[in-house]
Scaffold this motif. Structure first.
Motif, PDB file in Angstrom:
ATOM      1  N   GLU A 188      -2.352   5.642  -2.978  1.00 40.18           N
ATOM      2  CA  GLU A 188      -3.568   6.152  -3.795  1.00 40.18           C
ATOM      3  C   GLU A 188      -3.617   7.683  -3.535  1.00 40.18           C
TER       4      GLU A 188
ATOM      5  N   MET B 234      -4.188   2.546   3.205  1.00 39.05           N
ATOM      6  CA  MET B 234      -5.375   1.782   3.387  1.00 39.05           C
ATOM      7  C   MET B 234      -5.519   0.638   4.565  1.00 39.05           C
TER       8      MET B 234
ATOM      9  N   SER C 138     -10.258   3.298   9.493  1.00 40.96           N
ATOM     10  CA  SER C 138     -11.226   4.129   8.565  1.00 40.96           C
ATOM     11  C   SER C 138     -10.583   5.382   8.493  1.00 40.96           C
ATOM     12  N   SER C 139     -10.549   6.156   7.340  1.00 42.68           N
ATOM     13  CA  SER C 139     -10.091   7.465   7.056  1.00 42.68           C
ATOM     14  C   SER C 139     -11.079   8.089   6.598  1.00 42.68           C
TER      15      SER C 139
ATOM     16  N   ARG D  40     -15.520  12.411   2.129  1.00 48.25           N
ATOM     17  CA  ARG D  40     -14.893  11.219   1.730  1.00 48.25           C
ATOM     18  C   ARG D  40     -14.620  10.359   2.655  1.00 48.25           C
TER      19      ARG D  40
ATOM     20  N   ASP E  36       0.693  -1.328   0.051  1.00 45.87           N
ATOM     21  CA  ASP E  36       0.067  -0.041  -0.173  1.00 45.87           C
ATOM     22  C   ASP E  36       0.860   1.228   0.007  1.00 45.87           C
TER      23      ASP E  36
ATOM     24  N   SER F 154     -11.393  -0.256   5.346  1.00 44.84           N
ATOM     25  CA  SER F 154     -10.835  -1.454   5.192  1.00 44.84           C
ATOM     26  C   SER F 154     -10.619  -2.352   6.550  1.00 44.84           C
TER      27      SER F 154
ATOM     28  N   PHE G 228     -13.292  -3.826   1.702  1.00 50.40           N
ATOM     29  CA  PHE G 228     -12.731  -2.419   1.345  1.00 50.40           C
ATOM     30  C   PHE G 228     -14.151  -1.706   1.095  1.00 50.40           C
ATOM     31  N   TYR G 229     -14.312  -0.359   1.653  1.00 51.56           N
ATOM     32  CA  TYR G 229     -15.550   0.273   1.508  1.00 51.56           C
ATOM     33  C   TYR G 229     -15.208   1.790   0.857  1.00 51.56           C
ATOM     34  N   HIS G 230     -15.728   2.109  -0.186  1.00 48.50           N
ATOM     35  CA  HIS G 230     -15.590   3.232  -0.835  1.00 48.50           C
ATOM     36  C   HIS G 230     -16.822   4.199  -0.752  1.00 48.50           C
TER      37      HIS G 230
ATOM     38  N   GLU H 180     -12.659   6.240   3.513  1.00 49.97           N
ATOM     39  CA  GLU H 180     -11.995   5.022   2.915  1.00 49.97           C
ATOM     40  C   GLU H 180     -11.923   3.959   4.345  1.00 49.97           C
TER      41      GLU H 180
ATOM     42  N   THR I 205      -8.518   9.787  11.112  1.00 52.44           N
ATOM     43  CA  THR I 205      -8.387   8.340  10.894  1.00 52.44           C
ATOM     44  C   THR I 205      -8.252   7.590  12.316  1.00 52.44           C
TER      45      THR I 205
END
Length: 202
Positions: free
Chosen positions: A73, A87, A148-149, A136, A68, A140, A199-201, A138, A110
């Protein structure tokens, strides 16, 4: 009198020992349930297999984290602010809250902790308490750990001491979410480790 005290102490010791054995047997039963393909069910074999699996998961997490970092990303929010993130969850419970660079007004939060079914619901309720709007997210999960971010806006908390107060409140409610996960994990109420990452977006 002395004999009565001795009997009471002996009974107390026996009860404590009984509770200790009950906890150990409960953990052994859990290991039997979550360790697949275990032909030997004696305690030594179960513990040996558990140690092997933990080492395997730690190695897999380290490799995924390294991947990662090398393939970091980059995303863009509607405010055109470039944000970097990592992530995969670590083994350390943590909460980090800080303003994003570039004067966008966004705050990056985070948190990393044990995974549990009610995690997202608790997170939503915590953000509602401080009137934080998620721009937003992110998330995982791997090996029973989740990270979580979040990039959020705080209503009426954009400048000066008011913004600092909003940051403090946000950090406090997120810390409560992490502490709840830690408490449930220590009581054995979380889900068993899951080898498959999710993973969740948003």
């Amino acid at each position: 009198m002395a004999e009565t005290k001795a009997v009471a102490a002996s009974n107390s010791h026996k009860e404590a020992e009984r509770r200790r054995r009950k906890r150990i047997n409960g953990h052994i039963a859990t290991l039997k349930a979550i360790l697949p393909n275990m032909h030997k069910t004696d305690k030594a074999s179960l513990l040996g297999e558990a140690v092997r699996r933990v080492k395997e998961l730690k190695q897999a997490t380290a490799e995924l984290t390294a991947m990662d970092h090398t393939a970091e990303e980059v995303i863009k929010t509607k405010h055109s602010t470039t944000l970097n993130f990592t992530m995969f969850p670590t083994e350390t419970d943590e909460v980090k809250v800080c303003p994003c660079e570039g004067g966008s007004g966004l705050i990056k939060a985070t948190l990393c902790c044990e995974d549990r079914p009610e995690m997202i619901l608790d997170l939503i309720q915590a953000l509602d308490k401080v009137k934080a709007k998620v721009m937003r997210a992110e998330m995982s999960t791997i090996g029973g750990r989740t990270k979580s971010s979040l990039w959020v806006e705080l209503v009426s908390s954009n400048v000066g001491s008011e913004r600092d107060l909003g940051l403090g409140r946000l950090r406090q409610v997120l810390k409560m979410v992490v502490e709840k996960s830690t408490l449930l994990a220590s009581s054995g109420q979380t889900l068993p480790g899951n080898k498959r990452p999710r993973f969740y977006h948003f």
